[in-house]
Write a protein that holds these residues in place. Structure first.
Motif, mmCIF file in Angstrom:
data_model
loop_
_atom_site.group_PDB
_atom_site.id
_atom_site.type_symbol
_atom_site.label_atom_id
_atom_site.label_comp_id
_atom_site.label_asym_id
_atom_site.label_seq_id
_atom_site.Cartn_x
_atom_site.Cartn_y
_atom_site.Cartn_z
ATOM 1 N N ARG A 257 13.063 -5.866 12.837
ATOM 2 C CA ARG A 257 11.726 -5.428 13.255
ATOM 3 C C ARG A 257 11.335 -4.192 12.448
ATOM 4 O O ARG A 257 12.123 -3.261 12.281
ATOM 5 C CB ARG A 257 11.707 -5.134 14.756
ATOM 6 C CG ARG A 257 11.993 -6.343 15.617
ATOM 7 C CD ARG A 257 11.965 -5.992 17.106
ATOM 8 N NE ARG A 257 10.628 -5.574 17.542
ATOM 9 C CZ ARG A 257 10.315 -4.323 17.869
ATOM 10 N NH1 ARG A 257 11.237 -3.358 17.798
ATOM 11 N NH2 ARG A 257 9.084 -4.011 18.253
ATOM 12 N N TRP A 258 10.117 -4.179 11.964
ATOM 13 C CA TRP A 258 9.611 -3.074 11.155
ATOM 14 C C TRP A 258 9.738 -1.743 11.896
ATOM 15 O O TRP A 258 10.179 -0.743 11.326
ATOM 16 C CB TRP A 258 8.161 -3.348 10.796
ATOM 17 C CG TRP A 258 7.502 -2.293 9.962
ATOM 18 C CD1 TRP A 258 6.885 -1.151 10.417
ATOM 19 C CD2 TRP A 258 7.375 -2.269 8.535
ATOM 20 N NE1 TRP A 258 6.386 -0.425 9.359
ATOM 21 C CE2 TRP A 258 6.674 -1.093 8.187
ATOM 22 C CE3 TRP A 258 7.776 -3.133 7.516
ATOM 23 C CZ2 TRP A 258 6.362 -0.759 6.884
ATOM 24 C CZ3 TRP A 258 7.460 -2.804 6.203
ATOM 25 C CH2 TRP A 258 6.771 -1.629 5.891
ATOM 26 N N ASP A 259 9.339 -1.724 13.160
ATOM 27 C CA ASP A 259 9.383 -0.488 13.938
ATOM 28 C C ASP A 259 10.798 0.062 14.054
ATOM 29 O O ASP A 259 11.010 1.277 13.986
ATOM 30 C CB ASP A 259 8.808 -0.719 15.339
ATOM 31 C CG ASP A 259 7.308 -0.958 15.322
ATOM 32 O OD1 ASP A 259 6.689 -0.684 14.283
ATOM 33 O OD2 ASP A 259 6.767 -1.409 16.344
ATOM 34 N N ASP A 260 11.765 -0.826 14.230
ATOM 35 C CA ASP A 260 13.155 -0.379 14.337
ATOM 36 C C ASP A 260 13.637 0.227 13.016
ATOM 37 O O ASP A 260 14.328 1.240 13.007
ATOM 38 C CB ASP A 260 14.059 -1.551 14.734
ATOM 39 C CG ASP A 260 13.804 -2.028 16.160
ATOM 40 O OD1 ASP A 260 13.270 -1.228 16.955
ATOM 41 O OD2 ASP A 260 14.132 -3.189 16.456
ATOM 42 N N THR B 194 10.617 8.539 11.677
ATOM 43 C CA THR B 194 9.212 8.836 11.954
ATOM 44 C C THR B 194 8.764 8.035 13.168
ATOM 45 O O THR B 194 9.416 7.081 13.583
ATOM 46 C CB THR B 194 8.316 8.486 10.753
ATOM 47 O OG1 THR B 194 8.557 7.129 10.345
ATOM 48 C CG2 THR B 194 8.603 9.405 9.596
ATOM 49 N N THR B 195 7.605 8.416 13.703
ATOM 50 C CA THR B 195 7.059 7.736 14.881
ATOM 51 C C THR B 195 6.713 6.296 14.545
ATOM 52 O O THR B 195 6.184 6.000 13.474
ATOM 53 C CB THR B 195 5.794 8.456 15.368
ATOM 54 O OG1 THR B 195 6.107 9.834 15.611
ATOM 55 C CG2 THR B 195 5.276 7.829 16.650
ATOM 56 N N LYS B 196 7.035 5.407 15.465
ATOM 57 C CA LYS B 196 6.734 3.999 15.245
ATOM 58 C C LYS B 196 5.234 3.777 15.143
ATOM 59 O O LYS B 196 4.439 4.407 15.837
ATOM 60 C CB LYS B 196 7.275 3.146 16.399
ATOM 61 C CG LYS B 196 8.797 3.162 16.514
ATOM 62 C CD LYS B 196 9.263 2.302 17.674
ATOM 63 C CE LYS B 196 10.772 2.305 17.809
ATOM 64 N NZ LYS B 196 11.240 1.478 18.930
ATOM 65 N N LYS B 197 4.877 2.845 14.221
ATOM 66 C CA LYS B 197 3.459 2.525 14.030
ATOM 67 C C LYS B 197 3.296 1.020 14.001
ATOM 68 O O LYS B 197 4.171 0.309 13.555
ATOM 69 C CB LYS B 197 2.932 3.138 12.736
ATOM 70 C CG LYS B 197 2.876 4.674 12.791
ATOM 71 C CD LYS B 197 2.199 5.219 11.561
ATOM 72 C CE LYS B 197 2.062 6.733 11.636
ATOM 73 N NZ LYS B 197 1.362 7.280 10.468
ATOM 74 N N GLN C 64 0.832 -1.190 0.000
ATOM 75 C CA GLN C 64 0.000 0.000 0.000
ATOM 76 C C GLN C 64 0.877 1.253 0.000
ATOM 77 O O GLN C 64 1.895 1.320 0.689
ATOM 78 C CB GLN C 64 -0.913 0.011 1.233
ATOM 79 C CG GLN C 64 -1.864 1.188 1.316
ATOM 80 C CD GLN C 64 -2.768 1.082 2.537
ATOM 81 O OE1 GLN C 64 -2.834 0.054 3.205
ATOM 82 N NE2 GLN C 64 -3.477 2.154 2.836
ATOM 83 N N VAL C 65 0.488 2.245 -0.800
ATOM 84 C CA VAL C 65 1.133 3.554 -0.804
ATOM 85 C C VAL C 65 0.030 4.603 -0.744
ATOM 86 O O VAL C 65 -0.833 4.661 -1.625
ATOM 87 C CB VAL C 65 1.998 3.775 -2.063
ATOM 88 C CG1 VAL C 65 2.565 5.187 -2.069
ATOM 89 C CG2 VAL C 65 3.129 2.756 -2.125
ATOM 90 N N ASP D 201 0.213 -5.721 7.814
ATOM 91 C CA ASP D 201 -0.405 -4.910 8.865
ATOM 92 C C ASP D 201 0.541 -3.847 9.413
ATOM 93 O O ASP D 201 0.262 -3.225 10.437
ATOM 94 C CB ASP D 201 -0.895 -5.804 10.011
ATOM 95 C CG ASP D 201 0.235 -6.620 10.635
ATOM 96 O OD1 ASP D 201 1.316 -6.726 10.002
ATOM 97 O OD2 ASP D 201 0.036 -7.153 11.739
ATOM 98 N N HIS D 202 1.650 -3.598 8.724
ATOM 99 C CA HIS D 202 2.608 -2.581 9.153
ATOM 100 C C HIS D 202 2.427 -1.304 8.342
ATOM 101 O O HIS D 202 2.119 -1.354 7.146
ATOM 102 C CB HIS D 202 4.042 -3.077 8.981
ATOM 103 C CG HIS D 202 4.375 -4.267 9.823
ATOM 104 N ND1 HIS D 202 4.419 -4.230 11.189
ATOM 105 C CD2 HIS D 202 4.696 -5.553 9.473
ATOM 106 C CE1 HIS D 202 4.741 -5.419 11.662
ATOM 107 N NE2 HIS D 202 4.907 -6.250 10.651
#
Length: 313
Positions: free
Chosen positions: A299-302, A310-313, A177-178, A200-201
């Motif tokens: 890890r995606w957040d890292d 940007t803020t982790k999601k 998704q973009v 889901d990220h």
């Protein structure tokens, strides 16, 4: 004995380098009004301080007959080019090949032909860039890069085409998704301008410039794999009209700066991947185009925090 204090090194002044621009001489130089001046604003004359200064010196005003304006610059311009022979600035810069005269005394904001060219450029394919490879990642020539791994290339008239760089495309891999800003939206440098997702990220990307969105790349939005496969060409994301292009340059990497920065980002990535992958440190090798999907320990957040800022999601 007096010792003079050491002078701080002066950083070279950055200028807006237009993509695929073969001619960089200012239109006033091409017209013979000034002896020498190199365009440093991608021919965005409306936002150029030098252009405004020349026009003021020449007393150019659309409501004033240039024949009666009391200025030596006007006299010189009229002697060199009368109203029937004054060349269009787009002919002077090589943007158009056919000869064309300017009926507006270089007041391009009132010219329908100038606006038509800009509209045509929004949908035009301006060519694939040549690239260098650093640590296995591509860096496109004449592109500017933001620390959040977005790129921007300035096109004729100062408009900015924006996308995700090859490093981020490889790190985050196959996107599902973009989400791009709508037409007319304002984006601001160093603030989230658009988002992308995978399963889901989600992650936000900082805009490299401040400006107004003029066009979006619908094929890339509908087929996010283009961003991964061809981030610098068919995978571009949107085009903005920057408020003042030069003000954005201090926060962007260009030329040799990009090489050093990507090398540092690569070493940071290796640190996240761990010791088994240290043999990937050699510059010039190829990398997989889905690092997140290939390395289970990442890890995606890292990745979003370290490279997109940007803020982790």
């Amino acid at each position: 004995m007096n010792v003079s204090p050491k002078k701080k090194p002066v950083s070279p002044k950055k200028r807006v380098v237009g993509f695929n621009v073969m001619e960089d001489r200012c239109i006033w130089m091409k017209a013979g009004v000034v002896n020498y001046h190199i365009c440093d604003n991608a021919f965005d004359c409306n936002a150029c301080p030098f252009n405004r200064a020349i026009r003021q010196a020449m007393k150019i005003d659309p409501s004033v007959d240039h024949q009666t304006a009391a200025s030596k610059w006007v006299t010189y311009l009229v002697e060199r080019y009368d109203g029937a022979n004054r060349p269009c600035r787009h002919a002077l810069t090589g943007r158009i090949a056919a000869p064309k005269t300017c009926p507006y005394n270089y007041n391009c904001s009132n010219c329908a032909f100038d606006q038509m060219l800009d509209e045509m450029d929004l949908g035009a394919d301006l060519g694939e860039p040549t690239c260098n490879v650093v640590a296995g990642f591509k860096i496109a020539d004449d592109y500017y890069y933001h620390m959040g791994h977005s790129w921007v290339r300035f096109e004729h008239g100062g408009r900015a085409r924006i996308g995700l760089d090859d490093f981020a495309a490889c790190v985050f891999g196959h996107l599902s998704q973009v989400d791009l800003p709508p037409l007319g939206a304002k984006v601001q440098q160093d603030r989230v301008g658009w988002t992308f997702g995978r399963d889901d990220h989600r992650a936000g990307v900082l805009s490299p410039v401040t400006g107004t969105v003029l066009a979006v790349n619908h094929p890339a939005r509908e087929h996010p794999q283009l961003v991964n496969e061809d981030p610098y060409h068919t995978g571009w994301l949107f085009i903005v009209e920057p408020d003042l292009p030069k003000r954005n340059l201090k926060r962007l990497f260009f030329g040799q700066e990009c090489t050093q920065w990507i090398d540092q980002e690569h070493r940071k990535l290796l640190g996240l991947m761990g010791p088994p992958y240290e043999d990937m440190a050699a510059t010039g090798g190829s990398v997989v185009r889905d690092i997140y999907g290939a390395i289970d320990t990442l890890r995606w957040d890292d990745l979003a925090s370290q490279f997109l800022h940007t803020t982790k999601k």
